[in-house]
Design an enzyme around this catalytic site. Structure first.
Site, PDB file in Angstrom:
ATOM      1  N   HIS A 104       0.837  -1.209   0.000  1.00 31.01           N
ATOM      2  CA  HIS A 104       0.000   0.000   0.000  1.00 31.01           C
ATOM      3  C   HIS A 104       0.869   1.255   0.000  1.00 31.01           C
ATOM      4  O   HIS A 104       2.041   1.235   0.398  1.00 31.01           O
ATOM      5  CB  HIS A 104      -0.920   0.010   1.223  1.00 31.01           C
ATOM      6  CG  HIS A 104      -0.179   0.019   2.525  1.00 31.01           C
ATOM      7  ND1 HIS A 104       0.394   1.165   3.050  1.00 31.01           N
ATOM      8  CD2 HIS A 104       0.115  -0.977   3.396  1.00 31.01           C
ATOM      9  CE1 HIS A 104       0.988   0.876   4.185  1.00 31.01           C
ATOM     10  NE2 HIS A 104       0.843  -0.429   4.421  1.00 31.01           N
ATOM     11  N   GLU A 119      -1.478  -7.502   7.220  1.00 29.59           N
ATOM     12  CA  GLU A 119      -0.200  -7.257   7.870  1.00 29.59           C
ATOM     13  C   GLU A 119      -0.093  -8.095   9.149  1.00 29.59           C
ATOM     14  O   GLU A 119      -1.099  -8.597   9.661  1.00 29.59           O
ATOM     15  CB  GLU A 119      -0.084  -5.759   8.204  1.00 29.59           C
ATOM     16  CG  GLU A 119       1.254  -5.324   8.788  1.00 29.59           C
ATOM     17  CD  GLU A 119       2.451  -5.650   7.906  1.00 29.59           C
ATOM     18  OE1 GLU A 119       2.755  -6.862   7.772  1.00 29.59           O
ATOM     19  OE2 GLU A 119       3.099  -4.721   7.388  1.00 29.59           O
TER      20      GLU A 119
END
Length: 202
Positions: free
Chosen positions: A10, A90
């Site tokens: 990202h 994550e």
């Protein structure tokens, strides 16, 4: 492995800019982060032939989804086609989520001496847990052979490590770029650098 995978991190988030840890919590992309996502999407559009042969998979965390939507816009893909996958999230950084990195360093001046320092967080998700998530994703026949994956810094490093059979130390020696992405194909990893225009703030 017969899959061809474009692996993206990202773009920069508010927490990234503030040197705060996110893990499973979230913060929005900054203007620079949006620009990074747009630039990577534009670069991808030149690398991919028939876009209809590619699927887009994203971590369900907001910053990854926001990046995926911007990338899809550049590729001309309806963002409704993004597949969210928990395996791409994550690391859960336990008690350190939302903490400022400089504050953690004050408490432990030698913290950043180790590239895997993130995993020192109390109640942090284990390396093995993320390795197993990634292995499961790579072995999943339901995931198409041509796939664009939007994930995160640490999970992305583990993803590349698993793909290339890296050791633990090799995995954490990799960088975690937001201005580059990777092609994983034919058992090789290729890095594609993107020149991101600096965003001026007024």
């Amino acid at each position: 492995m017969s899959k061809s995978i474009f692996l993206l991190r990202h773009g920069q988030t508010t927490f990234n800019a503030q040197q705060r840890l996110q893990g499973h919590c979230n913060s929005e992309l900054t203007a620079l982060g949006q620009n990074q996502a747009s630039t990577i999407g534009a670069s991808l559009s030149k690398k991919i032939g028939n876009i209809n042969q590619w699927a887009v998979y994203s971590s369900p965390l907001g910053r990854a989804l926001e990046t995926a939507q911007i990338v899809c816009e550049q590729l001309g893909i309806d963002s409704d086609n993004i597949v969210t996958d928990e395996r791409l999230k994550e690391f859960n950084l336990g008690d350190w989520e939302t903490c400022f990195i400089p504050d953690l360093v004050k408490q432990n001046p030698k913290l950043l001496n180790h590239r895997d320092w993130y995993l020192s967080a109390p109640h942090c998700e284990s390396y093995e847990s993320v390795v197993n998530r990634v292995k499961d994703f790579l072995a999943d026949n339901a995931v198409p052979d041509n796939v664009i994956v939007i994930s995160h810094g640490l999970t992305g490093a583990v993803f590349r490590g698993v793909y290339a059979a890296m050791s633990y130390s090799e995995t954490f020696e990799q960088d975690l770029p937001q201005n580059a992405y990777f092609l994983l194909a034919d058992d090789k990893i290729s890095r594609i650098q993107c020149e991101v225009t600096t965003v001026e703030t007024v």
